[in-house]
Design a protein around this motif. Structure first.
Motif, PDB file in Angstrom:
ATOM      1  N   THR A  63       1.101   4.247  -2.920  1.00 35.01           N
ATOM      2  CA  THR A  63       0.559   5.575  -2.600  1.00 35.01           C
ATOM      3  C   THR A  63       1.653   6.620  -2.385  1.00 35.01           C
ATOM      4  O   THR A  63       1.350   7.772  -2.106  1.00 35.01           O
ATOM      5  N   ASP A  64       2.899   6.226  -2.532  1.00 33.79           N
ATOM      6  CA  ASP A  64       4.017   7.137  -2.305  1.00 33.79           C
ATOM      7  C   ASP A  64       4.363   7.885  -3.599  1.00 33.79           C
ATOM      8  O   ASP A  64       4.839   7.279  -4.555  1.00 33.79           O
TER       9      ASP A  64
ATOM     10  N   ALA B 253      -5.366   1.617  -2.224  1.00 30.22           N
ATOM     11  CA  ALA B 253      -4.272   2.431  -2.764  1.00 30.22           C
ATOM     12  C   ALA B 253      -4.771   3.292  -3.921  1.00 30.22           C
ATOM     13  O   ALA B 253      -4.400   4.461  -4.044  1.00 30.22           O
ATOM     14  N   GLN B 254      -5.642   2.733  -4.747  1.00 28.75           N
ATOM     15  CA  GLN B 254      -6.210   3.483  -5.872  1.00 28.75           C
ATOM     16  C   GLN B 254      -7.003   4.684  -5.353  1.00 28.75           C
ATOM     17  O   GLN B 254      -6.880   5.796  -5.866  1.00 28.75           O
TER      18      GLN B 254
ATOM     19  N   GLN C  63      -4.911  12.134  -3.716  1.00 29.30           N
ATOM     20  CA  GLN C  63      -3.681  12.921  -3.900  1.00 29.30           C
ATOM     21  C   GLN C  63      -3.619  13.559  -5.292  1.00 29.30           C
ATOM     22  O   GLN C  63      -2.640  14.212  -5.618  1.00 29.30           O
TER      23      GLN C  63
ATOM     24  N   ASN D 155      -6.647   6.186  -2.404  1.00 23.40           N
ATOM     25  CA  ASN D 155      -5.727   7.142  -1.799  1.00 23.40           C
ATOM     26  C   ASN D 155      -4.995   7.952  -2.865  1.00 23.40           C
ATOM     27  O   ASN D 155      -4.826   9.160  -2.731  1.00 23.40           O
ATOM     28  N   ALA D 156      -4.568   7.282  -3.928  1.00 22.82           N
ATOM     29  CA  ALA D 156      -3.875   7.984  -5.022  1.00 22.82           C
ATOM     30  C   ALA D 156      -4.795   9.056  -5.616  1.00 22.82           C
ATOM     31  O   ALA D 156      -4.362  10.178  -5.884  1.00 22.82           O
TER      32      ALA D 156
ATOM     33  N   TYR E 190       0.841  -1.207   0.000  1.00 24.65           N
ATOM     34  CA  TYR E 190       0.000   0.000   0.000  1.00 24.65           C
ATOM     35  C   TYR E 190       0.873   1.251   0.000  1.00 24.65           C
ATOM     36  O   TYR E 190       0.657   2.172  -0.777  1.00 24.65           O
ATOM     37  N   ASP E 191       1.878   1.268   0.876  1.00 18.53           N
ATOM     38  CA  ASP E 191       2.761   2.442   0.992  1.00 18.53           C
ATOM     39  C   ASP E 191       3.476   2.730  -0.321  1.00 18.53           C
ATOM     40  O   ASP E 191       3.586   3.891  -0.728  1.00 18.53           O
TER      41      ASP E 191
END
Length: 132
Positions: A70-71, A107-108, A114, A110-111, A66-67
């Protein structure tokens, strides 16, 4: 047919046939994760390590995956993660696939928050080549 990279990523979608050409035209980085030989969580994490070209310091667990996804330092604004042999993997390893899907979808999401785009694309091997 809808051009997958013209739309905001939503869930795990079927990969287009001309994936690399289409991705290049939309300036989307493509990483392929081969699920063909995944037997367990360890081999799944190794498939992501290899497919995403991660370093050996990758934690090989759901949080680490996940990290990485999303990084913004790892991947810039437009990334397509291609899950090769997804349907077969889902059928063979349903529980593991469900866990993976949840991490990828989180993750999708969260992206997107951002302002980044993360496509999750399921690609199947060409089974048209039959051996008679």
């Amino acid at each position: 047919m809808i051009q997958v990279f013209s739309e905001v990523p939503q869930g795990i979608q079927t990969a287009p046939h001309e994936l690399r050409i289409s991705a290049a035209g939309h300036q989307v980085a493509v990483r392929e994760v081969d699920l063909t030989h995944v037997r367990d969580k360890d081999s799944l994490m190794m498939a992501f390590l290899s497919g995403l070209a991660l370093t050996q310091s990758f934690g090989r667990n759901w949080d680490a995956l996940y990290d990485v996804l999303t990084d913004p330092q790892q991947f810039s604004g437009r990334l397509a993660v291609v899950l090769c042999d997804y349907a077969h993997f889902k059928k063979k390893r349903a529980n593991l696939c469900a866990e993976m899907d949840q991490v990828l979808l989180d993750a999708q999401s969260n992206a997107a928050e951002q302002g980044r785009l993360l496509w999750l694309l399921a690609e199947e091997p060409d089974r048209d080549t039959k051996h008679w």
